[in-house]
Scaffold this motif. Structure first.
Motif: not given
Ligand SMILES: NC(=O)c1ccc[n+]([C@@H]2O[C@H](COP(=O)([O-])OP(=O)(O)OC[C@H]3O[C@@H](n4cnc5c(N)ncnc54)[C@H](OP(=O)(O)O)[C@@H]3O)[C@@H](O)[C@H]2O)c1
Length: 416
Positions: A202, A295-300, A302-303, A311, A314
């Motif tokens: 990020t 939301g999807t990018q926020g999840l990525i 977050g991971i 990780r 995951v």
């Protein structure tokens, strides 16, 4: 041989081979296809209607075979992902063997480690190492460089802001699950989640080694994934499938081109996204879609910032459940796509510059294959690209002169 395609049996590799076969007559370029099983390379390409002038055997775990491959080629195009797992040995073989190298890696932690470790050896060897050379990140990278050069020529100024937006025309008919993302890309995403330094994903300055320059990029141009409205009413969703790839590349290009002019890099504020245009009545729907993509990018993100033990679990889970090699858009679903990308850029004195590209073919698996193929052909001819070596970005490696040549790949660039 001018260009060798490694990973020729893959969803994208076979399209790169098809492009080189198509361009061989016009350019006179020589090319070959490589894979771990030569018989399979021949049969996969024959099935795709591609006749291969030469097939070479190369397993990614066989350094002698990779060395022999690199010694024979002017340019190696590597389509054998996930790169985090397999890419380094190919890059090292190219640097040692004196072959230029390009791939489609969007695995930013891996690209960062290559950039930090292989830049000096590649420069000393006079070799271009060009990663992220597909839909991510060649078109936005070249657009921003075109806008920056135009601002200099017209106004004698540098850019302080650049907004890139992409518009994609949906395929006619009902979408299929395999239309969007290939198994190879899914597995590359899963692999990236498990690496030690996943958090750099990020970081907009992930590809900048110089501390003060990296801090300036982080301050000026953080990666934001919330939806926003453009002045013309379009809803701008975060870039898909990943919002964390292009910014790092664009800032590295800014740094490399400033350094080449003997200047310090003054970072621009870079933003990008997918434009969801349409009738005003569809606004709630478009905002909803943009919210889901955010939301999807926020999840990525977050991971990427989670503890290593989480990780790794995951990553292992995703590797098991996500589609793998072979899954991807069917050949007859690649041609009908149309998409465009434009940059609206501003100089310090408020002058506007716009550049755009209109393109044909599935962005990720056909247009990408063609642009990578054309990049390979350009790098194979001395003098067709800037005289630069090291770990470069697509725009820094190819230069804005490549914009015109990309018409052969059905990418039509223009400056407004
Ligand atoms: N950023 C972008 O714009 C973009 C767009 C498209 C793709 N990509 C990336 O490009 C990569 C390829 O994607 P894809 O969907 O084309 O993948 P794919 O269909 O899974 O193809 C992978 C290729 O790697 C080869 N390979 C794997 N292990 C090997 C080994 N040990 N030795 C030799 N070859 C080996 C495979 O050969 P076999 O057939 O022998 O298994 C196959 O040819 C992925 O990392 C993906 O994320 C990026």
């Amino acid at each position: 041989m001018d260009v060798v395609v490694l990973g020729a049996t893959g969803v994208t590799g076979r399209r790169v081979c098809a492009y080189l076969a198509e361009r061989a007559a016009a350019t006179g370029a020589t090319w070959g296809a490589a894979g771990r099983d030569p018989a399979r390379v021949e049969s996969v390409l024959a099935e795709a209607g591609v006749s291969t002038p030469e097939v070479l055997a190369a397993d990614l775990t066989d350094s002698a075979a990779l060395g022999a491959l690199a010694a024979r080629a002017r340019v190696v195009l590597n389509l054998a992902g996930p790169y985090t797992r397999h890419g380094r040995s190919v890059i090292d073989a190219c640097v040692t063997g004196g072959a230029h190298y390009a791939d489609l890696s969007g695995e930013i932690p891996f690209v960062r480690s290559v950039t930090l470790e292989a830049d000096v050896p590649a420069r000393q060897a006079g070799v271009k190492v060009v990663q992220v050379c597909g839909f991510e990140a060649l078109p936005p990278d070249l657009l921003v460089l075109l806008a920056a050069e135009t601002a200099r020529e017209r106004h004698g100024e540098h850019l302080v802001a650049a907004d890139v937006r992409v518009s994609i025309d949906a395929l006619p008919g009902l979408p299929r699950p395999s239309d969007g993302i290939s198994g190879g890309t899914f597995q590359s995403l899963a692999e990236s989640a498990g690496v030690d330094d996943a958090a750099v994903l990020t970081d907009p300055a992930a590809l900048i080694a110089d501390g003060p320059a990296a801090e300036a990029v982080r301050r000026t141009s953080p990666i934001l994934v919330r939806p926003r409205r453009a002045p013309d009413g379009a809803v701008i969703a975060p870039m898909s499938p990943a919002a964390f790839i292009n910014p790092a590349v664009i800032h590295r290009t800014g740094l490399l081109t400033a350094t080449a002019r003997g200047e310090l890099y003054a970072p621009l504020r870079y933003r990008e996204g997918v434009a969801l245009g349409g009738h005003p009545a569809t606004l709630p729907l478009r905002l909803g879609v943009a919210g889901m993509l955010s939301g999807t990018q926020g999840l990525i993100a977050g991971i990427a910032r989670a503890p290593a033990s989480v990780r790794r679990r995951v990553s292992a889970g995703l590797t098991r459940v996500l589609p793998s090699s072979g899954f991807g858009p069917a050949a007859d679903r690649l041609e009908a796509w149309r998409w465009s990308m434009r940059v609206d850029a501003t100089t310090a004195q408020g002058q506007d510059v716009r550049a755009e590209v209109h393109a044909e073919g599935h962005p990720g698996y056909l247009a990408t294959a063609r642009m990578l193929g054309e990049a390979g052909l350009l790098m194979a001819r001395p003098g067709d690209t800037p005289d630069a070596a090291g770990c470069l970005t697509p725009a820094a490696a190819l230069g804005t002169g490549a914009a015109e040549r990309m018409a052969a790949a059905r990418l039509f660039f223009s400056v407004g």
